[in-house]
Design a protein around this motif. Structure first.
Motif, short mmCIF file in Angstrom:
data_model
loop_
_atom_site.label_atom_id
_atom_site.label_comp_id
_atom_site.label_asym_id
_atom_site.label_seq_id
_atom_site.Cartn_x
_atom_site.Cartn_y
_atom_site.Cartn_z
N THR A 67 29.58 42.92 39.90
CA THR A 67 29.98 42.13 38.74
C THR A 67 31.41 42.45 38.34
O THR A 67 31.92 43.54 38.56
N HIS A 68 32.05 41.44 37.74
CA HIS A 68 33.41 41.59 37.23
C HIS A 68 33.52 40.68 36.01
O HIS A 68 33.30 39.48 36.11
N PRO A 95 25.82 47.19 39.33
CA PRO A 95 26.66 46.37 38.44
C PRO A 95 28.16 46.59 38.65
O PRO A 95 28.95 45.66 38.48
N LYS A 140 31.55 40.41 33.47
CA LYS A 140 30.22 39.89 33.15
C LYS A 140 29.82 38.67 33.98
O LYS A 140 29.03 37.85 33.53
N SER A 141 30.34 38.56 35.18
CA SER A 141 29.91 37.50 36.08
C SER A 141 29.79 38.06 37.49
O SER A 141 30.41 39.07 37.84
N LEU A 142 28.97 37.41 38.30
CA LEU A 142 28.74 37.84 39.66
C LEU A 142 30.01 37.66 40.49
O LEU A 142 30.66 36.62 40.45
N TRP A 143 30.38 38.70 41.24
CA TRP A 143 31.62 38.69 42.00
C TRP A 143 31.32 38.94 43.48
O TRP A 143 31.47 40.03 43.99
#
Length: 106
Positions: free
Chosen positions: A55-56, A51, A58-61
Motif C-alpha cells: 500500500t501507498h 501493508p 492508503k491505496s493498493l500499489w
C-alpha cells in the motif's frame, strides 16, 4: 494516569513472560497449544510487512515501479535459499536503497 498505564502494561508483559520462561514453575503447554502458537510469529510479521509493501497513501500499489515489492521478493528468495538472516537483511536493504535512489526516483 499515563504512568499508571505504562506500569500496568509493564507488569502484564513481565508476568506473562515470567510464567512461561521460569523453569521452576510447573506450567507447561500441551503439544497442540505449542503447535498453534508456532503460527503466531509468521502471522504477526505478515501483518506488519504486507501493508508496507503493498500500500501507498492508503491505496493498493501493485506497480512495477514499487521498490518495496522488488526488495521483498529478493528478501524472500534470499531467505529461502541461504537461510542467513544477516545476509538477507543487508542485501535486501542495499537493493532497496539502490532502487529508491537510482531506478525509481520520484
Amino acid at each position: 494516569m499515563i504512568m499508571l498505564s505504562i506500569f500496568a502494561m509493564t507488569a502484564l508483559v513481565f508476568i506473562s513472560r515470567y510464567l512461561f520462561l521460569e523453569p521452576k514453575l510447573p506450567l507447561r503447554l500441551s503439544a497442540n497449544v505449542q503447535r498453534f502458537l508456532s503460527y503466531s510469529s509468521p502471522a504477526v510479521l505478515t501483518a506488519i510487512w504486507a501493508p508496507i509493501v503493498f500500500t501507498h497513501e492508503k491505496s493498493l500499489w501493485l506497480d512495477s515501479f514499487n521498490p518495496y515489492i522488488w526488495a521483498s521478493l529478493l528478501a524472500g528468495i534470499l531467505a529461502w535459499k541461504t537461510k542467513n538472516v544477516l545476509l538477507t537483511t543487508v542485501v535486501s536493504m542495499a537493493v532497496f536503497l539502490m532502487l529508491n535512489l537510482v531506478l525509481f526516483r520520484t
